[in-house]
Design a protein around this motif. Structure first.
Motif, PDB file in Angstrom:
ATOM      1  N   ARG A  86      27.610  43.933  44.292  1.00 15.12           N
ATOM      2  CA  ARG A  86      27.679  43.613  45.727  1.00 15.12           C
ATOM      3  C   ARG A  86      28.901  42.727  46.034  1.00 15.12           C
ATOM      4  O   ARG A  86      28.847  41.843  46.879  1.00 15.12           O
ATOM      5  N   PHE A  87      29.973  42.966  45.277  1.00 10.60           N
ATOM      6  CA  PHE A  87      31.172  42.165  45.467  1.00 10.60           C
ATOM      7  C   PHE A  87      31.882  42.609  46.739  1.00 10.60           C
ATOM      8  O   PHE A  87      32.006  43.808  47.010  1.00 10.60           O
ATOM      9  N   GLY A  88      32.349  41.666  47.525  1.00 12.65           N
ATOM     10  CA  GLY A  88      33.018  41.974  48.786  1.00 12.65           C
ATOM     11  C   GLY A  88      34.520  41.844  48.670  1.00 12.65           C
ATOM     12  O   GLY A  88      35.037  41.031  47.899  1.00 12.65           O
ATOM     13  N   LYS A  89      35.248  42.645  49.434  1.00  8.98           N
ATOM     14  CA  LYS A  89      36.708  42.619  49.380  1.00  8.98           C
ATOM     15  C   LYS A  89      37.282  41.293  49.866  1.00  8.98           C
ATOM     16  O   LYS A  89      38.435  40.965  49.568  1.00  8.98           O
ATOM     17  N   ASP A  90      36.475  40.559  50.614  1.00 15.13           N
ATOM     18  CA  ASP A  90      36.942  39.262  51.106  1.00 15.13           C
ATOM     19  C   ASP A  90      36.617  38.120  50.142  1.00 15.13           C
ATOM     20  O   ASP A  90      36.921  36.955  50.407  1.00 15.13           O
ATOM     21  N   MET A  91      35.980  38.424  49.004  1.00 15.42           N
ATOM     22  CA  MET A  91      35.615  37.385  48.038  1.00 15.42           C
ATOM     23  C   MET A  91      36.791  37.078  47.116  1.00 15.42           C
ATOM     24  O   MET A  91      37.590  37.962  46.796  1.00 15.42           O
ATOM     25  N   ASP A  92      36.882  35.839  46.687  1.00 20.48           N
ATOM     26  CA  ASP A  92      37.963  35.383  45.830  1.00 20.48           C
ATOM     27  C   ASP A  92      37.566  35.546  44.362  1.00 20.48           C
ATOM     28  O   ASP A  92      36.707  34.829  43.854  1.00 20.48           O
ATOM     29  N   LYS A  93      38.192  36.499  43.677  1.00 26.85           N
ATOM     30  CA  LYS A  93      37.863  36.747  42.271  1.00 26.85           C
ATOM     31  C   LYS A  93      38.088  35.506  41.409  1.00 26.85           C
ATOM     32  O   LYS A  93      37.346  35.265  40.457  1.00 26.85           O
ATOM     33  N   MET A  94      39.126  34.747  41.745  1.00 26.40           N
ATOM     34  CA  MET A  94      39.441  33.575  40.930  1.00 26.40           C
ATOM     35  C   MET A  94      38.285  32.577  40.884  1.00 26.40           C
ATOM     36  O   MET A  94      38.037  31.939  39.855  1.00 26.40           O
ATOM     37  N   GLU A  95      37.544  32.467  41.978  1.00 23.42           N
ATOM     38  CA  GLU A  95      36.418  31.541  42.028  1.00 23.42           C
ATOM     39  C   GLU A  95      35.350  31.933  41.007  1.00 23.42           C
ATOM     40  O   GLU A  95      34.793  31.091  40.303  1.00 23.42           O
ATOM     41  N   PHE A  96      35.082  33.244  40.898  1.00 26.25           N
ATOM     42  CA  PHE A  96      34.105  33.754  39.943  1.00 26.25           C
ATOM     43  C   PHE A  96      34.672  33.692  38.515  1.00 26.25           C
ATOM     44  O   PHE A  96      33.970  33.337  37.575  1.00 26.25           O
ATOM     45  N   HIS A  97      35.938  34.058  38.408  1.00 32.73           N
ATOM     46  CA  HIS A  97      36.614  34.071  37.115  1.00 32.73           C
ATOM     47  C   HIS A  97      36.556  32.696  36.453  1.00 32.73           C
ATOM     48  O   HIS A  97      36.252  32.573  35.261  1.00 32.73           O
ATOM     49  N   LYS A  98      36.846  31.641  37.209  1.00 34.28           N
ATOM     50  CA  LYS A  98      36.882  30.295  36.644  1.00 34.28           C
ATOM     51  C   LYS A  98      35.517  29.851  36.144  1.00 34.28           C
ATOM     52  O   LYS A  98      35.416  29.157  35.129  1.00 34.28           O
ATOM     53  N   ILE A  99      34.473  30.250  36.855  1.00 33.72           N
ATOM     54  CA  ILE A  99      33.119  29.877  36.416  1.00 33.72           C
ATOM     55  C   ILE A  99      32.816  30.519  35.068  1.00 33.72           C
ATOM     56  O   ILE A  99      32.287  29.877  34.158  1.00 33.72           O
ATOM     57  N   VAL A 100      33.154  31.805  34.928  1.00 36.68           N
ATOM     58  CA  VAL A 100      32.910  32.507  33.661  1.00 36.68           C
ATOM     59  C   VAL A 100      33.764  31.909  32.558  1.00 36.68           C
ATOM     60  O   VAL A 100      33.269  31.596  31.461  1.00 36.68           O
ATOM     61  N   ARG A 101      35.052  31.707  32.832  1.00 32.90           N
ATOM     62  CA  ARG A 101      35.961  31.206  31.796  1.00 32.90           C
ATOM     63  C   ARG A 101      35.670  29.749  31.430  1.00 32.90           C
ATOM     64  O   ARG A 101      36.048  29.296  30.355  1.00 32.90           O
ATOM     65  N   GLY A 102      35.005  29.035  32.298  1.00 33.95           N
ATOM     66  CA  GLY A 102      34.585  27.677  31.970  1.00 33.95           C
ATOM     67  C   GLY A 102      33.524  27.659  30.891  1.00 33.95           C
ATOM     68  O   GLY A 102      33.259  26.627  30.281  1.00 33.95           O
ATOM     69  N   VAL A 103      32.915  28.816  30.646  1.00 34.36           N
ATOM     70  CA  VAL A 103      31.868  28.927  29.620  1.00 34.36           C
ATOM     71  C   VAL A 103      32.356  29.746  28.438  1.00 34.36           C
ATOM     72  O   VAL A 103      32.104  29.404  27.280  1.00 34.36           O
ATOM     73  N   SER A 104      33.048  30.849  28.692  1.00 38.10           N
ATOM     74  CA  SER A 104      33.462  31.745  27.600  1.00 38.10           C
ATOM     75  C   SER A 104      34.781  32.432  27.926  1.00 38.10           C
ATOM     76  O   SER A 104      34.973  32.925  29.035  1.00 38.10           O
ATOM     77  N   ARG A 105      35.658  32.458  26.946  1.00 37.67           N
ATOM     78  CA  ARG A 105      36.934  33.168  27.116  1.00 37.67           C
ATOM     79  C   ARG A 105      36.839  34.610  26.631  1.00 37.67           C
ATOM     80  O   ARG A 105      37.752  35.402  26.844  1.00 37.67           O
ATOM     81  N   ARG A 106      35.754  34.942  25.947  1.00 39.47           N
ATOM     82  CA  ARG A 106      35.658  36.290  25.366  1.00 39.47           C
ATOM     83  C   ARG A 106      34.859  37.260  26.226  1.00 39.47           C
ATOM     84  O   ARG A 106      34.891  38.462  25.987  1.00 39.47           O
ATOM     85  N   THR A 107      34.128  36.749  27.217  1.00 36.77           N
ATOM     86  CA  THR A 107      33.284  37.605  28.041  1.00 36.77           C
ATOM     87  C   THR A 107      34.122  38.466  28.990  1.00 36.77           C
ATOM     88  O   THR A 107      34.994  37.954  29.695  1.00 36.77           O
ATOM     89  N   ASP A 108      33.860  39.773  29.009  1.00 36.14           N
ATOM     90  CA  ASP A 108      34.515  40.655  29.977  1.00 36.14           C
ATOM     91  C   ASP A 108      33.844  40.490  31.336  1.00 36.14           C
ATOM     92  O   ASP A 108      32.641  40.204  31.431  1.00 36.14           O
ATOM     93  N   ILE A 109      34.623  40.699  32.393  1.00 36.99           N
ATOM     94  CA  ILE A 109      34.120  40.515  33.758  1.00 36.99           C
ATOM     95  C   ILE A 109      34.381  41.789  34.556  1.00 36.99           C
ATOM     96  O   ILE A 109      35.494  42.325  34.538  1.00 36.99           O
ATOM     97  N   ALA A 110      33.337  42.274  35.260  1.00 40.68           N
ATOM     98  CA  ALA A 110      33.484  43.457  36.120  1.00 40.68           C
ATOM     99  C   ALA A 110      32.997  43.112  37.527  1.00 40.68           C
ATOM    100  O   ALA A 110      32.014  42.385  37.691  1.00 40.68           O
TER     101      ALA A 110
END
Length: 322
Positions: A154-178
């Motif tokens: 349910r990702f929206g085109k107006d959402m900032d990927k970087m905001e989600f990316h940073k949360i994931v990368r704050g926990v794991s650098r190896r996890t793939d994100i879709a």
């Protein structure tokens, strides 16, 4: 026991799907079990740890030897009960939809010895994920910590990927994100995360703010640092039970909240280790060798110390990722 294990011949494979209510787990599992490439005749136990809005339609699956069992309380997650359920089904593998409000450690500690998590995926509703992260950070970190892939649906085109990316990368650098959009279009995260230090420098000098990232990186990919020299400020730990000339050095690291602060250290070997005391702050320089060591109960990065300089604590004693 965590996700992505190397399969052993007699293992019972477990395909683990995590996420909070209405995150899209059921829909994805249904589609997976409808796919002939995944469901080609194996007897499968579909183990449900929560009741979602959607129900499974076994009649739509090419192989209908799917046996649904439920776990209603975390106390039911024990090896004997899980083995009993598997035997009852006569299944040879497990597809597990986990309750997002339960800690994964409860599951990993109670899987039967011959059950191995082959794949772990985390599903999150992008429209509510940031609220979950703000209000239930420890549960979000718990699910991100071991998963191989996180799907933000349910990702929206107006959402900032970087905001989600940073949360994931704050926990794991190896996890793939879709990122999955409402129309079904999926984009994979391609945001680069360069490390804030030069891994190819003659001496990898870590700033105090870099320790958490470095520690996670060396533990996830120790071979990258094998034979390289590193210098950082850390706090010493010694114990009479350690082998001679051995101590630990590292930092207290906080992943999400005060409750999860842990002493994240490497094993160090130095001929003058006997002069050190627990809780001393040192600037330590040495060469990393990935080798078997008693304190790792297997292989791990061992720092062959070249220099130790007594120092003071950094301004921020607990290391964080961002």
């Amino acid at each position: 026991m965590a996700g992505g294990q190397q399969p052993q011949e007699n293992d019972v494979p477990v395909y683990l799907f995590t996420g909070f209510l209405e995150a899209g787990k059921t829909k994805f599992i249904q589609e997976t079990l409808e796919d002939k490439r995944f469901n080609s005749g194996e007897k499968t136990m579909l183990l449900l740890c929560e009741e979602g809005e959607e129900e499974y339609d076994i009649s739509a699956m090419p192989c209908q030897e799917i046996y649904i069992r439920t776990i209603e309380e975390p106390e039911e997650l024990n090896p004997a009960h899980l083995q009993e359920l598997l035997k009852e089904c006569g299944a040879t593998r497990v597809v597990l939809e986990y309750n997002g409000m339960w800690q994964l450690q409860q599951l990993f500690q109670n899987l039967p010895d011959d059950w191995a998590v082959y794949q772990e995926m985390f599903f999150a509703d992008a429209t509510t994920f940031l609220q979950y992260n703000a209000n239930m950070r420890s549960l979000v970190v718990d699910k991100l910590n071991t998963c191989e892939l996180v799907v933000f649906n349910r990702f929206g085109k107006d959402m900032d990927k970087m905001e989600f990316h940073k949360i994931v990368r704050g926990v794991s650098r190896r996890t793939d994100i879709a990122y999955e959009y409402a129309d079904g279009h999926v984009e994979y995260d391609e945001i680069e995360d360069p490390l804030p230090f030069d891994v190819n420098a003659p001496v990898i000098r870590l700033a105090d703010t870099d320790y958490a990232l470095w520690y996670r990186d060396i533990m996830e990919d120790p071979k990258k640092y094998d034979g390289k020299t590193v210098s950082f400020r850390g706090i010493v730990a010694v114990d009479p039970k350690f082998p001679p000339n051995t101590f630990a050095v590292g930092r207290h690291v906080m992943t999400c909240c005060v409750e999860d602060i842990t002493y994240s250290c490497v094993v160090a070997e130095w001929e003058k280790a006997s002069v050190l005391q627990t809780r001393q702050w040192v600037q330590v320089t040495g060469k990393i060798h990935v080798q078997k060591h008693k304190l790792y109960r297997g292989k791990g990065p061992v720092l062959q110390v070249q220099e130790v300089v007594m120092t003071s604590a950094p301004e921020q004693e607990v290391a964080t990722f961002y």
